[in-house]
Design a protein around this motif. Structure first.
Motif, PDB file in Angstrom:
ATOM      1  N   ALA A 286       6.614  -4.862  -3.245  1.00  0.00           N
ATOM      2  CA  ALA A 286       5.246  -4.600  -3.707  1.00  0.00           C
ATOM      3  C   ALA A 286       4.209  -4.932  -2.644  1.00  0.00           C
ATOM      4  O   ALA A 286       3.066  -4.448  -2.707  1.00  0.00           O
ATOM      5  CB  ALA A 286       4.964  -5.397  -4.970  1.00  0.00           C
ATOM      6  N   LYS A 287       4.585  -5.740  -1.664  1.00  0.00           N
ATOM      7  CA  LYS A 287       3.666  -6.116  -0.587  1.00  0.00           C
ATOM      8  C   LYS A 287       3.526  -5.019   0.464  1.00  0.00           C
ATOM      9  O   LYS A 287       2.675  -5.116   1.355  1.00  0.00           O
ATOM     10  CB  LYS A 287       4.132  -7.419   0.057  1.00  0.00           C
ATOM     11  CG  LYS A 287       4.186  -8.601  -0.912  1.00  0.00           C
ATOM     12  CD  LYS A 287       4.778  -9.833  -0.259  1.00  0.00           C
ATOM     13  CE  LYS A 287       4.904 -10.981  -1.265  1.00  0.00           C
ATOM     14  NZ  LYS A 287       5.531 -12.188  -0.651  1.00  0.00           N
ATOM     15  N   LYS A 288       4.366  -3.998   0.374  1.00  0.00           N
ATOM     16  CA  LYS A 288       4.300  -2.874   1.313  1.00  0.00           C
ATOM     17  C   LYS A 288       3.289  -1.855   0.764  1.00  0.00           C
ATOM     18  O   LYS A 288       3.512  -1.271  -0.299  1.00  0.00           O
ATOM     19  CB  LYS A 288       5.669  -2.227   1.472  1.00  0.00           C
ATOM     20  CG  LYS A 288       6.777  -3.189   1.895  1.00  0.00           C
ATOM     21  CD  LYS A 288       6.582  -3.681   3.317  1.00  0.00           C
ATOM     22  CE  LYS A 288       7.758  -4.539   3.771  1.00  0.00           C
ATOM     23  NZ  LYS A 288       7.597  -5.020   5.170  1.00  0.00           N
ATOM     24  N   PRO A 289       2.172  -1.610   1.462  1.00  0.00           N
ATOM     25  CA  PRO A 289       1.089  -0.784   0.916  1.00  0.00           C
ATOM     26  C   PRO A 289       1.506   0.618   0.482  1.00  0.00           C
ATOM     27  O   PRO A 289       1.089   1.085  -0.586  1.00  0.00           O
ATOM     28  CB  PRO A 289       0.076  -0.728   2.076  1.00  0.00           C
ATOM     29  CG  PRO A 289       0.343  -1.981   2.850  1.00  0.00           C
ATOM     30  CD  PRO A 289       1.820  -2.195   2.762  1.00  0.00           C
ATOM     31  N   THR A 290       2.314   1.291   1.304  1.00  0.00           N
ATOM     32  CA  THR A 290       2.695   2.667   0.969  1.00  0.00           C
ATOM     33  C   THR A 290       3.567   2.706  -0.279  1.00  0.00           C
ATOM     34  O   THR A 290       3.418   3.570  -1.144  1.00  0.00           O
ATOM     35  CB  THR A 290       3.437   3.322   2.151  1.00  0.00           C
ATOM     36  OG1 THR A 290       2.663   3.169   3.331  1.00  0.00           O
ATOM     37  CG2 THR A 290       3.657   4.807   1.897  1.00  0.00           C
ATOM     38  N   TRP A 291       4.466   1.742  -0.381  1.00  0.00           N
ATOM     39  CA  TRP A 291       5.314   1.632  -1.573  1.00  0.00           C
ATOM     40  C   TRP A 291       4.467   1.358  -2.813  1.00  0.00           C
ATOM     41  O   TRP A 291       4.660   1.970  -3.861  1.00  0.00           O
ATOM     42  CB  TRP A 291       6.341   0.520  -1.362  1.00  0.00           C
ATOM     43  CG  TRP A 291       7.085   0.091  -2.587  1.00  0.00           C
ATOM     44  CD1 TRP A 291       6.807  -0.968  -3.406  1.00  0.00           C
ATOM     45  CD2 TRP A 291       8.256   0.716  -3.153  1.00  0.00           C
ATOM     46  NE1 TRP A 291       7.712  -1.050  -4.429  1.00  0.00           N
ATOM     47  CE2 TRP A 291       8.621  -0.033  -4.301  1.00  0.00           C
ATOM     48  CE3 TRP A 291       9.028   1.817  -2.817  1.00  0.00           C
ATOM     49  CZ2 TRP A 291       9.715   0.296  -5.106  1.00  0.00           C
ATOM     50  CZ3 TRP A 291      10.122   2.151  -3.604  1.00  0.00           C
ATOM     51  CH2 TRP A 291      10.456   1.393  -4.732  1.00  0.00           C
ATOM     52  N   ALA A 292       3.514   0.443  -2.684  1.00  0.00           N
ATOM     53  CA  ALA A 292       2.701   0.037  -3.832  1.00  0.00           C
ATOM     54  C   ALA A 292       1.899   1.195  -4.414  1.00  0.00           C
ATOM     55  O   ALA A 292       1.528   1.166  -5.592  1.00  0.00           O
ATOM     56  CB  ALA A 292       1.767  -1.095  -3.426  1.00  0.00           C
ATOM     57  N   LYS A 293       1.642   2.229  -3.599  1.00  0.00           N
ATOM     58  CA  LYS A 293       0.847   3.364  -4.060  1.00  0.00           C
ATOM     59  C   LYS A 293       1.686   4.459  -4.727  1.00  0.00           C
ATOM     60  O   LYS A 293       1.123   5.404  -5.288  1.00  0.00           O
ATOM     61  CB  LYS A 293       0.084   3.968  -2.880  1.00  0.00           C
ATOM     62  CG  LYS A 293      -0.986   3.043  -2.312  1.00  0.00           C
ATOM     63  CD  LYS A 293      -1.671   3.670  -1.111  1.00  0.00           C
ATOM     64  CE  LYS A 293      -2.711   2.733  -0.507  1.00  0.00           C
ATOM     65  NZ  LYS A 293      -3.343   3.334   0.699  1.00  0.00           N
ATOM     66  N   LEU A 294       2.997   4.350  -4.683  1.00  0.00           N
ATOM     67  CA  LEU A 294       3.836   5.371  -5.293  1.00  0.00           C
ATOM     68  C   LEU A 294       3.582   5.430  -6.806  1.00  0.00           C
ATOM     69  O   LEU A 294       3.414   4.394  -7.453  1.00  0.00           O
ATOM     70  CB  LEU A 294       5.306   5.089  -5.029  1.00  0.00           C
ATOM     71  CG  LEU A 294       5.802   5.279  -3.590  1.00  0.00           C
ATOM     72  CD1 LEU A 294       7.259   4.843  -3.472  1.00  0.00           C
ATOM     73  CD2 LEU A 294       5.640   6.738  -3.158  1.00  0.00           C
TER      74      LEU A 294
END
Length: 336
Positions: A286-294
């Motif tokens: 969840a700390k990875k920005p691109t992942w969090a936006k999925l």
């Protein structure tokens, strides 16, 4: 599948029992006669094992041990993930009672050859993700392990899910288990029912897109469907699986490897995340920005993927029942 530290091979005063010839995949048990084996099995490497009697003392990699256990075989020892840091049972070892089996290794690269020899095993059993390579047997220990007892390899990747389960069932029967035992028959029926339920869900919700991943701090790994028997099976049942057209060659198949900056290359309504203890946890991802936006992440539609489930009817019945329950509650309108 990473490299493992080199161990010093030990000299074992135990004769090799394995013979190599022929090809196929069956076992026979014959009446004793002079110079003739009474138990033979040809494994998925084409290795023909011939023994003077049916193996009694079986040592198995944790996933293989879990599958054999469900079919009625009780190994004397296991290796591979089976005990968590808190002392509890690792899910990878299934229903195996770890208080009643010996441990000869719990993590990648750990295989105590001396202890293995001391257990006087008749047979070693392990799955194979890579051709002719026994899972969790360190390469530098293969020669010493082979001196102790013969081994059976069961090919896992690139093979239909049901075929793998049947192979473990056949091996268990050859080792003396009853294929018509009530728990085995019940598990088979439960597997069929879970398959039918998942197929019905897939037919009713064709727009529900599902992606399967694992992760490390450096990369996101998106599952390449043909190399994973379970995901392939779900696709055959009609589930809409989002997956790469081809894997990353340097990984030897199985995955397309993405940098976290490119974690949004594929999108799905639901993401199944590797539940193994060594995989990156969703709270870390969840700390990875691109992942969090999925879309699936933002909607909280992240569910476990049991990547190392044992290949038994019981194991995958439970997996598909859980998967259907998760998908029943998921929205299917997050992505087009």
């Amino acid at each position: 599948m990473a490299a493992v530290p080199r161990r010093t091979l030990i000299a074992l005063g135990i004769a090799a029992l394995a013979g190599v010839s022929a090809c196929g995949g069956t076992a026979t048990t014959a009446s004793p006669s002079a110079g003739q084996p009474t138990w033979t099995w040809t494994d998925d490497r084409g290795k023909n094992i011939s023994l003077p009697r049916r193996p009694q003392r079986v040592v198995a990699q944790s996933g293989a041990a879990a599958a054999l256990w469900d079919f009625g075989v009780r190994p004397v020892a296991v290796f591979g993930p089976h005990r968590l840091k808190d002392g509890g049972r690792d899910p990878e070892v299934g229903e195996v009672d770890i208080s009643k089996v010996e441990s000869i290794g719990n993590v990648w690269g750990e295989f105590n050859v001396e202890k293995y020899a001391s257990l006087r095993p008749d047979l070693l059993v392990a799955g194979m993700y890579q051709k002719n390579t026994l899972w969790y047997v360190p390469q530098e220990s293969v020669q010493a392990v082979d001196q102790v007892a013969p081994s059976v390899g069961v090919q896992l990747s690139g093979r239909p899910l049901v075929e793998i389960i049947e192979k473990y069932g056949q091996l268990a029967a050859a080792l003396g288990a009853d294929p018509k035992a009530a728990p085995v028959v019940a598990a088979n029926s439960r597997f069929d029912a879970a398959s039918a339920a998942l197929k019905s869900l897939a037919a009713a919700r064709p727009g529900l897109k599902v992606m399967v991943v694992t992760a490390t701090p450096d990369n996101l790994y998106v599952a390449y469907l043909p190399d994973h028997p379970d995901i392939t099976y779900w696709g055959e049942l009609g589930l809409n699986i989002v997956h790469p057209a081809r894997p990353t060659e340097s990984e030897g198949g199985f995955w397309e490897v993405l940098s976290w900056e490119n974690a949004d290359k594929y999108q799905a309504d639901v993401i199944l995340v590797d539940a193994r203890s060594q995989s990156m946890k969703t709270e870390e991802m969840a700390k990875k920005p691109t992942w969090a936006k999925l879309p699936a992440v933002r909607a909280g539609q992240l569910y476990p993927w049991h990547a190392a489930e044992r290949y038994s009817y019981l194991g995958y019945a439970q997996v598909m029942e859980e998967l259907k329950a998760d998908l029943d509650q998921a929205r299917d309108d997050l992505v087009k």
